[in-house]
Scaffold this motif. Sequence first.
Motif, PDB file in Angstrom:
ATOM      1  N   ILE A  80      42.246  39.590  34.169  1.00  0.00           N
ATOM      2  CA  ILE A  80      41.897  40.233  36.428  1.00  0.00           C
ATOM      3  C   ILE A  80      41.819  41.628  36.156  1.00  0.00           C
ATOM      4  O   ILE A  80      40.383  42.051  37.024  1.00  0.00           O
ATOM      5  CB  ILE A  80      42.669  39.414  36.975  1.00  0.00           C
ATOM      6  CG1 ILE A  80      42.757  38.100  37.466  1.00  0.00           C
ATOM      7  CG2 ILE A  80      42.365  39.817  38.493  1.00  0.00           C
ATOM      8  CD1 ILE A  80      44.070  37.106  37.835  1.00  0.00           C
ATOM      9  N   ALA A  83      38.930  42.719  34.938  1.00  0.00           N
ATOM     10  CA  ALA A  83      37.066  42.556  35.675  1.00  0.00           C
ATOM     11  C   ALA A  83      37.274  43.491  36.837  1.00  0.00           C
ATOM     12  O   ALA A  83      36.214  43.615  37.109  1.00  0.00           O
ATOM     13  CB  ALA A  83      37.365  41.383  36.133  1.00  0.00           C
ATOM     14  N   ASN A 127      42.508  33.627  41.033  1.00  0.00           N
ATOM     15  CA  ASN A 127      41.840  34.603  39.951  1.00  0.00           C
ATOM     16  C   ASN A 127      40.785  34.589  40.831  1.00  0.00           C
ATOM     17  O   ASN A 127      40.721  36.327  41.446  1.00  0.00           O
ATOM     18  CB  ASN A 127      41.238  34.699  38.946  1.00  0.00           C
ATOM     19  CG  ASN A 127      40.413  33.255  38.842  1.00  0.00           C
ATOM     20  OD1 ASN A 127      41.195  32.372  38.479  1.00  0.00           O
ATOM     21  ND2 ASN A 127      38.655  33.620  38.427  1.00  0.00           N
ATOM     22  N   ASP A 131      38.962  38.369  42.548  1.00  0.00           N
ATOM     23  CA  ASP A 131      37.884  38.585  42.357  1.00  0.00           C
ATOM     24  C   ASP A 131      36.909  39.131  43.475  1.00  0.00           C
ATOM     25  O   ASP A 131      35.881  39.652  44.317  1.00  0.00           O
ATOM     26  CB  ASP A 131      36.871  37.476  41.263  1.00  0.00           C
ATOM     27  CG  ASP A 131      37.075  37.160  40.125  1.00  0.00           C
ATOM     28  OD1 ASP A 131      37.759  38.519  39.690  1.00  0.00           O
ATOM     29  OD2 ASP A 131      36.858  35.887  38.896  1.00  0.00           O
ATOM     30  N   ASP A 373      27.242  32.258  35.455  1.00  0.00           N
ATOM     31  CA  ASP A 373      28.398  32.522  35.722  1.00  0.00           C
ATOM     32  C   ASP A 373      28.435  34.770  35.483  1.00  0.00           C
ATOM     33  O   ASP A 373      27.395  35.441  35.194  1.00  0.00           O
ATOM     34  CB  ASP A 373      29.286  32.971  34.608  1.00  0.00           C
ATOM     35  CG  ASP A 373      31.006  33.763  34.282  1.00  0.00           C
ATOM     36  OD1 ASP A 373      31.549  32.874  34.875  1.00  0.00           O
ATOM     37  OD2 ASP A 373      30.802  34.903  34.612  1.00  0.00           O
ATOM     38  N   GLY A 375      29.744  37.591  35.074  1.00  0.00           N
ATOM     39  CA  GLY A 375      30.130  38.406  34.655  1.00  0.00           C
ATOM     40  C   GLY A 375      28.631  37.946  33.252  1.00  0.00           C
ATOM     41  O   GLY A 375      28.825  39.482  32.856  1.00  0.00           O
ATOM     42  N   ALA A 381      32.631  40.228  38.126  1.00  0.00           N
ATOM     43  CA  ALA A 381      32.854  39.407  38.923  1.00  0.00           C
ATOM     44  C   ALA A 381      32.107  38.333  40.282  1.00  0.00           C
ATOM     45  O   ALA A 381      31.468  39.043  40.568  1.00  0.00           O
ATOM     46  CB  ALA A 381      34.414  39.910  39.928  1.00  0.00           C
ATOM     47  N   GLU A 382      31.626  37.584  39.687  1.00  0.00           N
ATOM     48  CA  GLU A 382      31.365  36.549  40.857  1.00  0.00           C
ATOM     49  C   GLU A 382      31.928  36.175  42.539  1.00  0.00           C
ATOM     50  O   GLU A 382      33.238  35.707  41.895  1.00  0.00           O
ATOM     51  CB  GLU A 382      30.330  35.531  40.174  1.00  0.00           C
ATOM     52  CG  GLU A 382      31.064  34.141  40.216  1.00  0.00           C
ATOM     53  CD  GLU A 382      30.605  33.152  39.438  1.00  0.00           C
ATOM     54  OE1 GLU A 382      29.832  33.709  38.414  1.00  0.00           O
ATOM     55  OE2 GLU A 382      31.158  32.522  39.540  1.00  0.00           O
TER      56      GLU A 382
END
Length: 416
Positions: A80, A83, A127, A131, A373, A375, A381-382
């Motif tokens: 995380i 990210a 997460n 994100d 996704d 990424g 990150a989405e």
Amino acid sequence: MIRRELVEIGQRAKQAARQLAYASTESKNKALLAMAEALLENEQEILRANTIDVQAAEDKGIKKSLINRLRLTSQGISNISSALREVVNLKDPVGEGEVWTRPNGLRILQTRVPLGVVAMIYEARPNVTVDAAALCLKSGNSVILRGGSEALESNKALAKVIAKAAEDSGLPAGCIQLITETDREWVQQLMRMNEFVDVIIPRGGAGLIQTVVQYATVPVIETGTGMCHAFVDRDADYEKAIPIVINAKTQNPGVCNALETLLVDETIAEDFLPKVEEELKKHHVALKGCPRTCAILPNALPAEEDDWVLEHLDLVLSVKVVSDLDAALDHIYRYSTKHSETIITENYSKAQRFLKEVDAAVTYVNASTRFTDGGRFGFGAEIGISTQKLHARGPMGLKELTTIKYMVYGDGQIVT
């Protein structure tokens, strides 16, 4: 009557959004890096909180696939944090645009600006707390987070750490806020706070998403459930088809881009199905099939109508034998949630038909649906995967958290 505490959250978020709208990329990146470091420095506190959530979920008998989505580990926190650093390296969309000049001399600039206040309503995936906050801040938005009760302690620990780091770095107070009340009345009121919230993004199962869509008066970006299909055509290469099916179903079965229904052309069904079943058995996947599937695979359980419409989110795969591509397209048209669909074939014409005719956010040829996704698409990150058609569709990254504004430069022009 909206609760006073929610009004105060909304007011802080709106004020923060006003300041974030013109925050520099450098200041936002500084905050994101501080958040990444703070997660690592507070790892033990976060893991202790997560242990409470996981234990409570196990005591309630929540199924293992959902507990796996809830569980955090030291490596998970490291991921995380990484990210967040990836978001720092992404291009800031705020201020992007184009300019043109009209015959009367007016210069028109179309530019990207933040949405404002984003409310995230999501289920037991801690997460998402980080994100969502990261993407909202980088795109100049403040965020109100409302996670599922199963992850309450984890979300509280994560939000506390990243909010403090962001504010200590100079971003406005209220840029990241978490609603800690689990009473449904709070989320119902949040969905109607048009005065303070610019958009709501629900992320979770079909029940959560439909509730938000049905009751919200605030605009909603619908992130859909993933009733994802794979069609194995008679012209498929088994060396591609079997690994794709295995990956799409088993790599992480509890997510929206996992395979839920396998469609197989009748011409190859008697040959292909036993081969793919053998590999699926190694991953403990249970099969639920149509009558023709059950005739070929005696160990498959009979599929019911619900098996074609509900996400299993588990090691369960629905299987149907279809007559041809047209029949596969008909099935997908009827049952798809417009998320991600794939065809496995070496026939170019069929592949092109599938890509063009299937109405989904993402369509694939000879690839796993698990690639849907942010990424893996290169967005970092989405915030979620939109299955609607207005404003955003598919994996939503930074750009999808902005909108358009026009700035017009004149020199005394008037309309005549």
